[in-house]
Design an enzyme around this catalytic site. Structure first.
Site, PDB file in Angstrom:
ATOM      1  N   VAL A  68       1.463   3.898 -33.582  1.00 23.88           N
ATOM      2  CA  VAL A  68       0.356   4.259 -32.676  1.00 23.88           C
ATOM      3  C   VAL A  68       0.212   3.296 -31.497  1.00 23.88           C
ATOM      4  O   VAL A  68      -0.474   3.609 -30.527  1.00 23.88           O
ATOM      5  CB  VAL A  68      -1.004   4.374 -33.424  1.00 23.88           C
ATOM      6  CG1 VAL A  68      -1.005   5.544 -34.394  1.00 23.88           C
ATOM      7  CG2 VAL A  68      -1.397   3.076 -34.114  1.00 23.88           C
ATOM      8  N   ASN A  94      -6.833   7.966 -37.807  1.00 16.84           N
ATOM      9  CA  ASN A  94      -7.027   7.330 -39.120  1.00 16.84           C
ATOM     10  C   ASN A  94      -6.259   6.015 -39.260  1.00 16.84           C
ATOM     11  O   ASN A  94      -6.741   5.093 -39.921  1.00 16.84           O
ATOM     12  CB  ASN A  94      -6.588   8.312 -40.220  1.00 16.84           C
ATOM     13  CG  ASN A  94      -6.363   7.609 -41.545  1.00 16.84           C
ATOM     14  OD1 ASN A  94      -7.310   7.206 -42.221  1.00 16.84           O
ATOM     15  ND2 ASN A  94      -5.101   7.419 -41.918  1.00 16.84           N
ATOM     16  N   SER A 146     -15.520   1.965 -40.260  1.00 17.17           N
ATOM     17  CA  SER A 146     -15.659   1.318 -41.575  1.00 17.17           C
ATOM     18  C   SER A 146     -17.086   0.816 -41.739  1.00 17.17           C
ATOM     19  O   SER A 146     -17.767   0.516 -40.745  1.00 17.17           O
ATOM     20  CB  SER A 146     -14.696   0.126 -41.650  1.00 17.17           C
ATOM     21  OG  SER A 146     -15.028  -0.701 -42.748  1.00 17.17           O
ATOM     22  N   TYR A 159     -11.755  -7.713 -37.693  1.00 17.52           N
ATOM     23  CA  TYR A 159     -11.732  -6.324 -38.190  1.00 17.52           C
ATOM     24  C   TYR A 159     -13.077  -5.652 -37.918  1.00 17.52           C
ATOM     25  O   TYR A 159     -13.136  -4.513 -37.452  1.00 17.52           O
ATOM     26  CB  TYR A 159     -11.423  -6.325 -39.688  1.00 17.52           C
ATOM     27  CG  TYR A 159     -11.349  -4.955 -40.321  1.00 17.52           C
ATOM     28  CD1 TYR A 159     -10.283  -4.092 -40.064  1.00 17.52           C
ATOM     29  CD2 TYR A 159     -12.347  -4.520 -41.203  1.00 17.52           C
ATOM     30  CE1 TYR A 159     -10.219  -2.833 -40.659  1.00 17.52           C
ATOM     31  CE2 TYR A 159     -12.283  -3.266 -41.803  1.00 17.52           C
ATOM     32  CZ  TYR A 159     -11.217  -2.424 -41.532  1.00 17.52           C
ATOM     33  OH  TYR A 159     -11.164  -1.180 -42.124  1.00 17.52           O
ATOM     34  N   ALA A 161     -15.263  -6.330 -35.606  1.00 16.79           N
ATOM     35  CA  ALA A 161     -15.404  -6.071 -34.162  1.00 16.79           C
ATOM     36  C   ALA A 161     -14.601  -4.838 -33.773  1.00 16.79           C
ATOM     37  O   ALA A 161     -15.057  -3.993 -32.983  1.00 16.79           O
ATOM     38  CB  ALA A 161     -14.927  -7.284 -33.365  1.00 16.79           C
ATOM     39  N   SER A 162     -13.404  -4.700 -34.345  1.00 18.07           N
ATOM     40  CA  SER A 162     -12.565  -3.541 -33.994  1.00 18.07           C
ATOM     41  C   SER A 162     -13.202  -2.249 -34.488  1.00 18.07           C
ATOM     42  O   SER A 162     -13.215  -1.238 -33.786  1.00 18.07           O
ATOM     43  CB  SER A 162     -11.144  -3.701 -34.541  1.00 18.07           C
ATOM     44  OG  SER A 162     -11.093  -3.489 -35.940  1.00 18.07           O
ATOM     45  N   LYS A 163     -13.765  -2.270 -35.684  1.00 22.34           N
ATOM     46  CA  LYS A 163     -14.353  -1.040 -36.234  1.00 22.34           C
ATOM     47  C   LYS A 163     -15.717  -0.756 -35.594  1.00 22.34           C
ATOM     48  O   LYS A 163     -16.141   0.401 -35.518  1.00 22.34           O
ATOM     49  CB  LYS A 163     -14.444  -1.135 -37.759  1.00 22.34           C
ATOM     50  CG  LYS A 163     -13.067  -1.109 -38.446  1.00 22.34           C
ATOM     51  CD  LYS A 163     -12.324   0.189 -38.144  1.00 22.34           C
ATOM     52  CE  LYS A 163     -11.023   0.331 -38.918  1.00 22.34           C
ATOM     53  NZ  LYS A 163     -10.319   1.591 -38.632  1.00 22.34           N
ATOM     54  N   ILE A 192     -12.786   2.182 -50.543  1.00 23.63           N
ATOM     55  CA  ILE A 192     -12.002   3.354 -50.956  1.00 23.63           C
ATOM     56  C   ILE A 192     -10.696   2.872 -51.581  1.00 23.63           C
ATOM     57  O   ILE A 192     -10.044   1.964 -51.035  1.00 23.63           O
ATOM     58  CB  ILE A 192     -11.701   4.256 -49.727  1.00 23.63           C
ATOM     59  CG1 ILE A 192     -12.976   4.548 -48.912  1.00 23.63           C
ATOM     60  CG2 ILE A 192     -11.005   5.540 -50.174  1.00 23.63           C
ATOM     61  CD1 ILE A 192     -14.081   5.277 -49.638  1.00 23.63           C
TER      62      ILE A 192
END
Ligand SMILES: NC(=O)c1ccc[n+]([C@@H]2O[C@H](COP(=O)([O-])OP(=O)(O)OC[C@H]3O[C@@H](n4cnc5c(N)ncnc54)[C@H](OP(=O)(O)O)[C@@H]3O)[C@@H](O)[C@H]2O)c1
Length: 251
Positions: A68, A94, A146, A159, A161-163, A192
């Protein structure tokens, strides 16, 4: 699994289909009658699964292989969809990576790597998908954020900050694209059961599970069902939202 044909004939593109949540989304989409362009990185890794799901669910699952973060790769996939279908009804962003680090240990490389996959690629994919959708005056885009993006978590500054960015870009895209009847929503899964949890020690995992109201870890299927809802016309009046899929987790 029984089908309600909720996505019958819809042309869809889902990233990160070779395992985890993405694989469950792929199977549920195929089961609901969607034509699925299923993306993964490793050439050939989805070939068998695509045949199996196409046969089992009497639809078309077409593997497309790209990273991606590779512009040429995803452009080729969109070109293939244009040639073969000349439309795109649903995009699911995703694919994602989780790399943890305490604040003092965060490196430039870690920030760049995580944002390249979790944020920049999502914007790129929305840009290309929306070209089809603006012409059609319809479409649904679903971005996987998330619970760490909504609530934050110690040791996950990058992570989270990215989500978090995924949630805000979802709102902006929803506002910009609404006039073209394109809906953009995010989901925020809790814990999950997928490979992404492999780095957690059994103690940390048990401690996190003890804070889940429903008393169990989520399954990829739990998440995929919500994505089916957001992709389908059942959610025709929902856009710009972030739906938690976390069993009432307290993070
Ligand atoms: N599991 C959870 O508890 C949880 C909770 C909240 C949010 N999420 C989010 O849910 C999404 C799916 O996660 P998962 O739990 O299913 O994780 P996973 O099992 O680790 O799968 C991640 C998927 O993303 C793909 N991917 C990673 N980097 C990529 C890249 N550069 N190009 C193309 N594909 C790439 C992986 O492909 P490869 O196999 O080639 O690496 C894999 O298909 C992610 O966005 C994750 O952040 C997961």
């Amino acid at each position: 699994m029984s089908s309600s044909n909720l996505l019958k004939g819809k042309v869809t593109l889902v990233t990160g289909c070779n395992r985890g949540i993405g694989k469950a989304i792929l199977e549920r989409f195929a089961q609901e009658g969607a034509i699925v362009y299923a993306s993964a990185r490793e050439e050939g890794c989805l070939d068998e699964c695509a045949k199996e799901f196409s046969n089992n669910y009497n639809t078309l699952v077409i593997p497309v292989y790209f990273d991606v973060t590779d512009g040429n790769g995803f452009k080729k996939a969109f070109a293939k969809i244009k040639t073969e279908q000349n439309r795109l009804d649903v995009l699911v962003n995703n694919a994602g990576i989780m790399q943890d680090s305490l604040i003092g240990m965060v490196s430039e490389k870690l920030m760049t790597d995580v944002f390249a996959v979790n944020v920049f690629s999502v914007i790129n994919m929305i840009q290309y998908a929306s070209k089809f959708m603006v012409k059609q005056k319809s479409g649904s885009i679903i971005n996987v954020s998330s619970i760490i993006g909504t609530n934050g978590h110690s040791g996950q500054i990058v992570y989270s900050a990215s989500k978090g960015a995924v949630i805000s870009l979802t709102k902006s895209a929803a506002k910009e694209l609404a006039k073209n009847n394109i809906r953009v929503n995010a989901i925020a899964p809790g814990i999950i059961k997928t490979d992404i949890l492999n780095g957690l020690s059994p103690e940390v995992l048990a401690e996190r599970v003890s804070k889940i109201g429903l008393g169990r870890i989520g399954t990829p299927r739990d998440v995929a069902d919500v994505v089916v809802f957001l992709a389908s016309d059942l959610s025709a009046y929902i856009t710009g939202q972030t739906i938690g899929v976390d069993g009432a987790a307290l993070m």
